[in-house]
Design a protein around this motif. Structure first.
Motif, PDB file in Angstrom:
ATOM      1  N   ILE A 102     142.129  -4.488 -47.639  1.00  8.17           N
ATOM      2  CA  ILE A 102     141.579  -4.512 -49.003  1.00  8.17           C
ATOM      3  C   ILE A 102     141.257  -3.263 -49.592  1.00  8.17           C
ATOM      4  O   ILE A 102     141.489  -2.765 -50.551  1.00  8.17           O
ATOM      5  N   THR A 103     140.262  -2.876 -48.919  1.00  7.48           N
ATOM      6  CA  THR A 103     139.713  -1.559 -49.402  1.00  7.48           C
ATOM      7  C   THR A 103     140.587  -0.133 -49.337  1.00  7.48           C
ATOM      8  O   THR A 103     140.438   0.480 -50.280  1.00  7.48           O
ATOM      9  N   ARG A 105     143.824  -0.315 -49.520  1.00  7.68           N
ATOM     10  CA  ARG A 105     144.941  -0.809 -50.682  1.00  7.68           C
ATOM     11  C   ARG A 105     144.198  -0.411 -51.789  1.00  7.68           C
ATOM     12  O   ARG A 105     144.959   0.278 -52.952  1.00  7.68           O
ATOM     13  N   PHE A 106     142.928  -0.605 -52.080  1.00 11.02           N
ATOM     14  CA  PHE A 106     142.342  -0.148 -53.408  1.00 11.02           C
ATOM     15  C   PHE A 106     142.261   1.309 -53.542  1.00 11.02           C
ATOM     16  O   PHE A 106     142.501   1.961 -54.580  1.00 11.02           O
ATOM     17  N   ASP A 111     144.558   0.188 -58.003  1.00 13.41           N
ATOM     18  CA  ASP A 111     144.732  -1.207 -58.455  1.00 13.41           C
ATOM     19  C   ASP A 111     143.408  -1.819 -58.997  1.00 13.41           C
ATOM     20  O   ASP A 111     142.445  -1.633 -58.235  1.00 13.41           O
ATOM     21  N   SER A 112     143.414  -2.925 -59.970  1.00 11.45           N
ATOM     22  CA  SER A 112     142.270  -3.223 -60.491  1.00 11.45           C
ATOM     23  C   SER A 112     141.874  -4.292 -59.423  1.00 11.45           C
ATOM     24  O   SER A 112     142.804  -4.948 -58.619  1.00 11.45           O
ATOM     25  N   TYR A 113     140.679  -4.900 -59.386  1.00 10.28           N
ATOM     26  CA  TYR A 113     140.253  -5.969 -58.522  1.00 10.28           C
ATOM     27  C   TYR A 113     141.016  -7.179 -58.654  1.00 10.28           C
ATOM     28  O   TYR A 113     141.470  -7.974 -57.616  1.00 10.28           O
ATOM     29  N   LEU A 116     144.317  -6.906 -56.750  1.00 15.52           N
ATOM     30  CA  LEU A 116     144.126  -7.190 -55.437  1.00 15.52           C
ATOM     31  C   LEU A 116     143.724  -8.765 -55.459  1.00 15.52           C
ATOM     32  O   LEU A 116     143.886  -9.285 -54.259  1.00 15.52           O
ATOM     33  N   ILE A 127     135.740  -9.296 -53.829  1.00 14.23           N
ATOM     34  CA  ILE A 127     136.370  -7.941 -53.580  1.00 14.23           C
ATOM     35  C   ILE A 127     135.206  -6.955 -54.010  1.00 14.23           C
ATOM     36  O   ILE A 127     135.374  -5.964 -53.603  1.00 14.23           O
ATOM     37  N   SER A 128     134.662  -7.239 -55.356  1.00 14.97           N
ATOM     38  CA  SER A 128     133.843  -6.333 -55.828  1.00 14.97           C
ATOM     39  C   SER A 128     132.552  -6.083 -55.001  1.00 14.97           C
ATOM     40  O   SER A 128     131.998  -5.074 -55.042  1.00 14.97           O
ATOM     41  N   VAL A 131     134.901  -3.885 -51.317  1.00 13.51           N
ATOM     42  CA  VAL A 131     135.441  -2.462 -51.747  1.00 13.51           C
ATOM     43  C   VAL A 131     133.998  -1.310 -51.245  1.00 13.51           C
ATOM     44  O   VAL A 131     134.030  -0.441 -50.451  1.00 13.51           O
ATOM     45  N   ILE A 316     143.331   6.345 -56.246  1.00 14.80           N
ATOM     46  CA  ILE A 316     142.205   5.976 -57.062  1.00 14.80           C
ATOM     47  C   ILE A 316     141.591   7.280 -57.820  1.00 14.80           C
ATOM     48  O   ILE A 316     141.164   6.995 -59.026  1.00 14.80           O
TER      49      ILE A 316
END
Length: 417
Positions: A102-103, A105-106, A111-113, A116, A127-128, A131, A316
């Protein structure tokens, strides 16, 4: 006259109205966990998409996470102890591999949370938290091995030798520059983060070696602070000033007799010192000074390419980051150490030929690197051409100028003056 009884009644009335208002405005949640998120374990992306990409299309796997499956597994083994959570009697914890995916990919896409959430079937609120925690773990675990600042004479001499061999600039131990990382304007911070471009940012100050790796980073200075103030606030500035980094003592350039210190190359955004070389002011220059500016710019291009490749791979950095400043510092620090990690382990995959500026060493011509096609997100520091150096610094600059015109001459340099 207001009695105590009247005060108690007023207080009770105020309390009743306040509580009632809060209850009326309180959001009611229709779901504890949405049904389609509950079914995440049945269609886990780590058990389907990534396994299929690893098996059938390694190139797309690398594009998805910005690293190969082997690098992902190696990184996971390194930081698993720091990001793994325990299962409880209420629910199973999200596996460490998925938290890392997840991290990455961010960082790779920006991408926004919410995006994701749909991809990984994990709520935004979870997710918040994931990350920033994983970014902090990546930086804390990898920095000792992959973001190493030289501390002995032997290590600094090795860095200097690399600059001399690859970029024809002896006695150089690093290329210094700073970039504004764009952010969404923080609340209740006034103009602290408002920079000269009219945007909001924090400053990433970094020192790179001859192989495009970061040796030192400092993240978090207010965007409004002047260039000299940003550097002066860094621990690197203090250590250079008191000579506590183990840098070798001054010695002559090859073929010359006058001892000169080992230096860092920078641009006009910095004040020149005996250990920081910057170009001559671009007016009324004679041939030797133009040659010096050209040779210095060749060596200084290292840090520009390092910033550029990092932002090209971890996108990002290409847009204003909508995170709090503390979380943003974790994100940018993790990107810098991941850049070094991938440059060390998988340079051919992470930075194939053409990623950086390519120079023909016979003719001196430069083919711009792939990263220059898009430069959003990272903004140069404001350049102040009036920052001058002291007499000692000017003497060092003059010695390099004479060296590049005589003993250190390269055949193509006269084409670019």
């Amino acid at each position: 006259m207001v009695t105590k009884k009247d005060k108690r009644k007023a207080a009770a009335c105020y309390y009743y109205l306040t509580v009632k208002s809060r209850r009326r405005n309180r959001r009611t949640h229709r779901y504890w966990v949405r049904d389609w998120i509950k079914r995440r374990s049945n269609k886990n992306i780590m058990e389907t998409l990534l396994e299929e990409l690893e098996r059938e299309d390694p190139e797309c796997y690398k594009n998805f996470l910005r690293m190969s499956a082997a690098d992902f597994k190696y990184l996971l083994d390194k930081i698993k102890f720091a990001i793994e959570k325990q299962n409880t009697h209420m629910r199973n914890a999200i596996p460490a591999a998925e938290r890392l995916a997840i991290t990455l990919r961010f960082l790779a896409t920006g991408d926004s949370y919410h995006s994701l959430m749909y991809l990984f079937r994990i709520p935004v609120c979870t997710i918040s938290r994931i990350v920033p925690e994983v970014c902090a773990a990546i930086y804390n675990v990898l920095k000792k091995e992959y973001l190493h600042m030289p501390c002995t004479e032997e290590e600094w001499l090795q860095k200097s030798q690399q600059f001399a061999e690859k970029w024809n600039f002896p006695h150089c131990i690093g290329a210094l520059d700073g970039k504004h990382v764009l952010i969404k304007a923080p609340k209740q911070r006034g103009s602290l983060y408002h920079n000269y471009k009219g945007t909001h940012s924090v400053v990433l100050m970094a020192l790179a070696d001859a192989e495009y790796k970061f040796q030192y980073i400092n993240v978090g200075c207010f965007g409004r602070i002047s260039d000299g103030g940003v550097f002066n606030a860094c621990s690197l500035s203090n250590k250079l000033a008191d000579n506590s980094l183990g840098i070798p003592t001054p010695r002559p350039l090859p073929g010359r007799t006058k001892p000169v210190p080992f230096v860092i190359v920078a641009d006009d955004a910095f004040a020149m010192k005996s250990y920081i070389m910057k170009p001559y002011a671009f007016r009324n220059l004679h041939g030797e000074q133009r040659i010096f500016n050209y040779r210095l710019s060749r060596a200084r291009r290292i840090i520009e390419n390092a910033f550029g490749l990092a932002s090209a791979r971890f996108r990002i950095l290409r847009r204003p980051i909508e995170l709090g400043v503390e979380k943003l510092i974790h994100v940018v620090s993790a990107i810098c150490v991941l850049h070094n990690f991938l440059m060390t382990r998988s340079k051919r995959l992470y930075a194939p030929y053409g990623s950086f500026d390519v120079e023909n060493h016979e003719t001196g011509t430069i083919e711009p690197g792939e990263w220059r096609q898009s430069t959003q997100g990272l903004v140069d520091l404001h350049v102040n051409p009036h920052l001058r150096g002291n007499l000692e610094a000017k003497n060092v600059q003059r010695e390099f100028t004479e060296y590049f015109h005589q003993e250190g001459e390269v055949p193509w340099q006269y084409k670019y003056i």
